[in-house]
Design an enzyme around this catalytic site. Structure first.
Site, mmCIF file in Angstrom:
data_model
loop_
_atom_site.group_PDB
_atom_site.id
_atom_site.type_symbol
_atom_site.label_atom_id
_atom_site.label_comp_id
_atom_site.label_asym_id
_atom_site.label_seq_id
_atom_site.Cartn_x
_atom_site.Cartn_y
_atom_site.Cartn_z
ATOM 1 N N SER A 183 0.842 -1.192 0.000
ATOM 2 C CA SER A 183 0.000 0.000 0.000
ATOM 3 C C SER A 183 0.887 1.257 0.000
ATOM 4 C CB SER A 183 -0.948 -0.046 1.198
ATOM 5 O OG SER A 183 -1.965 0.910 1.081
ATOM 6 N N HIS A 231 -7.828 -5.354 -0.343
ATOM 7 C CA HIS A 231 -6.634 -4.541 -0.144
ATOM 8 C C HIS A 231 -5.600 -5.257 0.720
ATOM 9 C CE1 HIS A 231 -4.273 -0.950 -0.232
ATOM 10 N NE2 HIS A 231 -4.290 -0.813 1.080
#
Length: 251
Positions: A96, A229
């Protein structure tokens, strides 16, 4: 250069020292994350790979330090801490926000004549793929809702006021760093890039992850996993094995 013999850097955690390893892997946490997130990675790759985990200011044992709320400044501060560890080939892994930071760190290392052997970009769109996001401007409830939606934080911890007081400032700062980042067009990296992404990631589509290939002349591949995610939490064994294969190829 000679590796830091004392391990006293506030930035670097070495959970399972592997002095005989041919390669070092530097792991960069996601927004709100800490070095301890990579303890299992270090354990799994040792002693084949010497894993270093980065601890950003403003969390855990550095919680009394001021957070750094933009990616370029974070990269500028981190690179001098990493240079003493470049006595052997080094690779970068970031998830991320950590992937964007890894890219900026790689740019700076290459400018200093250190070309990483690999950049593993996980759960993040390519630097050139911009989205207008403003989670960092939400109130505390809005920020917590985002964290729960992404399943990146233990929801039991989110109900603890004391822990929230400790972690929300660093999470907000990291979100600001990630969301205000703007890629400055420039030369491609010579570092090969290996992108990893979940097929249901609301923060990075498969095509946005594929665009990482535009940022390197050193080779590119993309691996897509089932998950969102934080696909990494469920797919860690596969990701770690992929890293191991890349870093031990030809050895």
């Amino acid at each position: 250069m000679t590796a830091n013999p004392t391990g006293t850097s506030l930035w670097i955690r070495q959970f399972h020292p592997a002095p005989a390893a041919a390669t070092r892997l530097v792991c960069l946490p996601h927004a709100g994350g800490s070095a301890s997130y990579y303890f299992p990675v270090s354990k799994a790759l040792s002693p084949t790979v010497d894993v270093l985990a980065v601890q950003y200011p403003g969390r855990q044992d550095r919680r009394n330090e001021k957070c750094v709320d933009n990616i370029p400044d974070l990269a500028d501060a981190l690179v001098p801490e990493l240079l003493p560890w470049t006595d052997k080939p080094v690779a970068l892994f970031g998830h991320s926000m950590g992937a964007t930071l890894a890219f900026e760190v790689a740019l700076r290392l290459e400018q200093k004549g250190v070309v990483p052997v690999a950049l593993f970009a996980s759960g993040r769109r390519a630097p050139s793929c911009h989205r207008d996001e403003s989670v960092h401007l939400r109130d505390d409830d809005g920020l917590i809702a985002e964290m729960k939606a992404l399943s990146g934080t233990d929801t039991q911890l989110l109900g603890d006021d004391e822990i929230l007081r400790m972690v929300l400032p660093s999470i907000r700062s990291d979100y600001k760093a990630a969301e205000t980042y703007r890629y400055t067009p420039g030369p491609q990296l010579a570092t090969p890039i290996h992108a990893h992404v979940g097929d249901d990631d609301p923060k990075a589509s498969v095509e946005e992850a594929r665009a990482w290939g535009e940022h390197t002349s050193g080779g590119f591949d993309l691996q897509v996993y089932s998950g969102g995610h934080f696909y990494l939490n469920d797919q860690a064994p596969r990701v770690i094995e992929s890293i191991r294969k890349v870093l031990t190829a030809g050895s």
